[in-house]
Design a protein around this motif. Structure first.
Motif, short mmCIF file in Angstrom:
data_model
loop_
_atom_site.label_atom_id
_atom_site.label_comp_id
_atom_site.label_asym_id
_atom_site.label_seq_id
_atom_site.Cartn_x
_atom_site.Cartn_y
_atom_site.Cartn_z
N ILE A 31 0.84 -1.20 0.00
CA ILE A 31 0.00 0.00 0.00
C ILE A 31 0.88 1.25 0.00
N HIS A 32 0.55 2.15 -0.89
CA HIS A 32 1.27 3.42 -0.96
C HIS A 32 0.91 4.26 0.26
N ALA A 33 1.92 4.74 0.97
CA ALA A 33 1.70 5.46 2.24
C ALA A 33 0.80 6.69 2.05
N LYS A 34 0.99 7.40 0.97
CA LYS A 34 0.26 8.66 0.78
C LYS A 34 -1.16 8.44 0.22
N THR A 35 -1.26 7.62 -0.83
CA THR A 35 -2.57 7.45 -1.47
C THR A 35 -3.41 6.40 -0.75
N LYS A 36 -2.77 5.58 0.08
CA LYS A 36 -3.44 4.49 0.81
C LYS A 36 -4.07 3.46 -0.15
N ILE A 37 -3.56 3.46 -1.34
CA ILE A 37 -4.05 2.52 -2.36
C ILE A 37 -2.93 1.54 -2.70
N SER A 38 -3.28 0.28 -2.88
CA SER A 38 -2.27 -0.73 -3.21
C SER A 38 -1.71 -0.46 -4.62
N ALA A 39 -0.47 -0.93 -4.85
CA ALA A 39 0.13 -0.79 -6.17
C ALA A 39 -0.76 -1.46 -7.21
N ALA A 40 -1.33 -2.63 -6.85
CA ALA A 40 -2.18 -3.37 -7.79
C ALA A 40 -3.41 -2.56 -8.18
N GLU A 41 -4.06 -1.94 -7.19
CA GLU A 41 -5.25 -1.14 -7.50
C GLU A 41 -4.88 0.08 -8.34
N THR A 42 -3.70 0.63 -8.09
CA THR A 42 -3.22 1.77 -8.88
C THR A 42 -3.09 1.38 -10.35
N VAL A 43 -2.49 0.20 -10.58
CA VAL A 43 -2.31 -0.28 -11.95
C VAL A 43 -3.67 -0.41 -12.66
N TYR A 44 -4.70 -0.80 -11.92
CA TYR A 44 -6.02 -1.03 -12.53
C TYR A 44 -6.92 0.20 -12.57
N THR A 45 -6.53 1.28 -11.87
CA THR A 45 -7.41 2.45 -11.85
C THR A 45 -6.77 3.72 -12.38
N GLN A 46 -5.42 3.74 -12.44
CA GLN A 46 -4.72 4.93 -12.93
C GLN A 46 -4.44 4.76 -14.41
N LEU A 47 -4.96 5.67 -15.18
CA LEU A 47 -4.68 5.66 -16.61
C LEU A 47 -3.16 5.86 -16.80
N ASN A 48 -2.58 5.00 -17.63
CA ASN A 48 -1.15 5.12 -17.95
C ASN A 48 -0.21 4.76 -16.82
N ALA A 49 -0.71 4.10 -15.77
CA ALA A 49 0.18 3.68 -14.69
C ALA A 49 1.29 2.81 -15.25
N GLY A 50 0.92 1.89 -16.12
CA GLY A 50 1.91 0.99 -16.74
C GLY A 50 2.92 1.76 -17.54
N GLY A 51 2.42 2.72 -18.33
CA GLY A 51 3.29 3.53 -19.18
C GLY A 51 4.28 4.32 -18.35
N LYS A 52 3.78 4.89 -17.23
CA LYS A 52 4.63 5.70 -16.37
C LYS A 52 5.76 4.83 -15.78
N PHE A 53 5.36 3.65 -15.29
CA PHE A 53 6.36 2.74 -14.72
C PHE A 53 7.36 2.36 -15.81
N GLY A 54 6.80 2.15 -17.02
CA GLY A 54 7.65 1.74 -18.13
C GLY A 54 8.69 2.79 -18.48
N GLY A 55 8.23 4.05 -18.52
CA GLY A 55 9.11 5.15 -18.88
C GLY A 55 10.29 5.28 -17.94
N ASP A 56 10.00 5.05 -16.64
CA ASP A 56 11.06 5.23 -15.64
C ASP A 56 11.94 3.98 -15.50
N SER A 57 11.28 2.83 -15.45
CA SER A 57 12.02 1.61 -15.10
C SER A 57 12.33 0.73 -16.29
N GLY A 58 11.75 1.04 -17.43
CA GLY A 58 11.91 0.17 -18.59
C GLY A 58 11.17 -1.15 -18.40
N TYR A 59 10.19 -1.16 -17.48
CA TYR A 59 9.48 -2.41 -17.20
C TYR A 59 8.64 -2.86 -18.38
N LYS A 60 7.86 -1.92 -18.92
CA LYS A 60 6.96 -2.31 -20.00
C LYS A 60 7.69 -2.35 -21.34
#
Ligand code: 28F
Length: 414
Positions: free
Chosen positions: A84-113
């Protein structure tokens, strides 16, 4: 007003805005709301599994079309992070499913996607366009689950049991108020997953259709990668080089995989992919490939006296007669151009592909002179056929030009 502000912080409002927009303008995110867009939902989810496979953690993907056109996708990767993210109180998993472009953002920074591309929008878009969506994660010794309706969280991530396994499972029902049809075509999915399995060597993908009394099922795993792909494409043809010419290399942070097999046929079959997306209009990767092919075969023909001094060079099309090739490149920030946005524009890719094919192909020809001879005999005969066809065409044109010029005379006489 005050109540509203208590309920929704700035971030949550942003979240709702994003997914509301996806529902209002679905075409912007998945191309269309036709059957094509519907199938795209499945690809988006499976792309996330493939990313986890490319990261080196997922070996198996199972896709099921359940009765009622519910899609189930399961992988044996690490599982989407549940912390769970300390500030948003939302799990990383829920963020991935509710934040538009969460994957893209992670990808841009970490090269994950890495996989995906045309839309590359991911899980949150699938979630927004589904009547319901349920995600089950096995990770950190537990089983976690969350669920959504039309993108809105119904049940936040909750631990529902223990497990010593890891992985992610997603089930969703596409929204029938958004899509023209919910009817998945088994063959379309089967073909796409076969292709995906060819493109990621060693990855197991199964697809099962449980909608009918007699279920359909297919399982794919190809240890040979693109080598297996060209052999599959050539299965009803007669190969000239039994073992496909194979290149797997990385240069300037661009991984390239290529397989080439010549057959006795007259057709040219070159398939190109960028981040596992079929670039049907080609682009810079194809340009680099063609340039290298033309140069290497002409150089070889000159050096081995197959082309004499007076002979003109073989043309690209002569050299591509009977070729079957698959080219797959991974590009961090792909630029897609052309009418259908299916043409790779990144100029740096041309040189990378060209130099790799130059080196690998010239080595192959030197080491396999009998194959080189057979392919070049074919090229020379293609070149002669092309010349003969040109001369024949010219003859016909000259003849008809003559006949045309006599027409006015005849008309005059009448
Ligand atoms: C059936 C669909 O979506 N599989 C996925 C992972 C694994 C990770 C991940 C996904 C990186 C930072 C969020 C795990 N451990 N199957 C799937 N498997 N996403 S989606 O991370 C995504 C972002 O937080 C993962 C360590 N790093 C990444």
């Amino acid at each position: 007003m005050e109540k509203y502000e208590h309920k929704y912080g700035a971030e949550q409002i942003q979240v709702l805005d994003g997914l509301e927009h996806v529902r209002k303008r679905p075409g912007m995110y998945i191309g269309s709301v036709s059957a094509r867009g519907l199938h795209h939902l499945v690809y988006e989810i499976v792309d996330n599994c493939v990313d986890e496979a490319l990261a080196g953690y997922c070996k198996n993907i199972n896709v099921i079309i359940e009765p009622g056109n519910i899609i189930s996708v399961e992988d044996d990767g690490r599982g989407i992070p549940v912390d769970i993210h300390a500030k948003t109180k939302i799990s990383a998993a829920e963020t991935v499913y509710t934040q538009l472009n969460a994957g893209g953002k992670f990808g841009g920074d970490s090269g994950y996607k890495v996989s995906g591309g045309l839309h590359g929008v991911g899980a949150s878009v699938v979630n927004a366009l589904s009547t319901w969506c349920e995600v089950t994660i096995q990770r950190d010794g537990g089983i976690y689950q969350m669920s959504f309706e039309k993108g809105k969280t119904i049940k936040p991530l909750t631990r529902i049991g223990d497990s010593d396994k890891t992985g992610t499972k997603v089930r969703f029902l596409a929204d029938d108020t958004i899509f023209e049809t919910l009817n998945y075509e088994y063959e379309i999915l089967e073909n796409r997953f076969r292709e995906m399995a060819f493109l990621t060597k060693g990855l197991f993908i199964s697809i099962e259709d449980k909608r009918e009394e007699t279920p359909k099922k297919a399982e794919f795993i190809f240890e040979g990668g693109l080598k297996s792909f060209v052999e599959y494409l050539n299965k009803s043809k007669e190969p000239i080089n039994k073992e496909p010419i194979y290149i797997e290399k990385e240069q300037a942070e661009i991984p390239v995989e290529i397989a080439i097999q010549y057959t006795t046929s007259y057709s040219e079959n070159i398939y190109t992919f960028v981040n596992n997306i079929n670039t049907i209009e080609g682009g810079t990767h194809l340009e680099g490939f063609k340039r290298a092919l033309t140069k290497v075969f002409n150089d070889y023909a000159r050096n081995h006296n197959i082309l004499k001094e007076k002979d003109s060079n073989l043309q690209g099309e002569d050299i591509r007669e009977g070729i079957t090739a698959v080219i797959s490149v991974k590009v961090k920030e792909p630029q897609f151009e052309g009418q259908t946005k299916m043409k790779l524009g990144n100029s740096e890719v041309a040189g990378v592909v060209q130099s790799m094919v130059n080196e690998a192909l010239s080595t192959f020809l030197e080491e396999n002179p009998s194959v080189a001879k057979a392919i070049l005999e074919k090229c020379v005969s293609a070149s002669r056929a092309r010349e003969a066809a040109r001369k024949a065409r010219e003859l016909v044109r000259r003849k008809s030009a003559l006949e045309t010029s006599t027409l006015p005379r005849k008309t005059c006489r009448l």
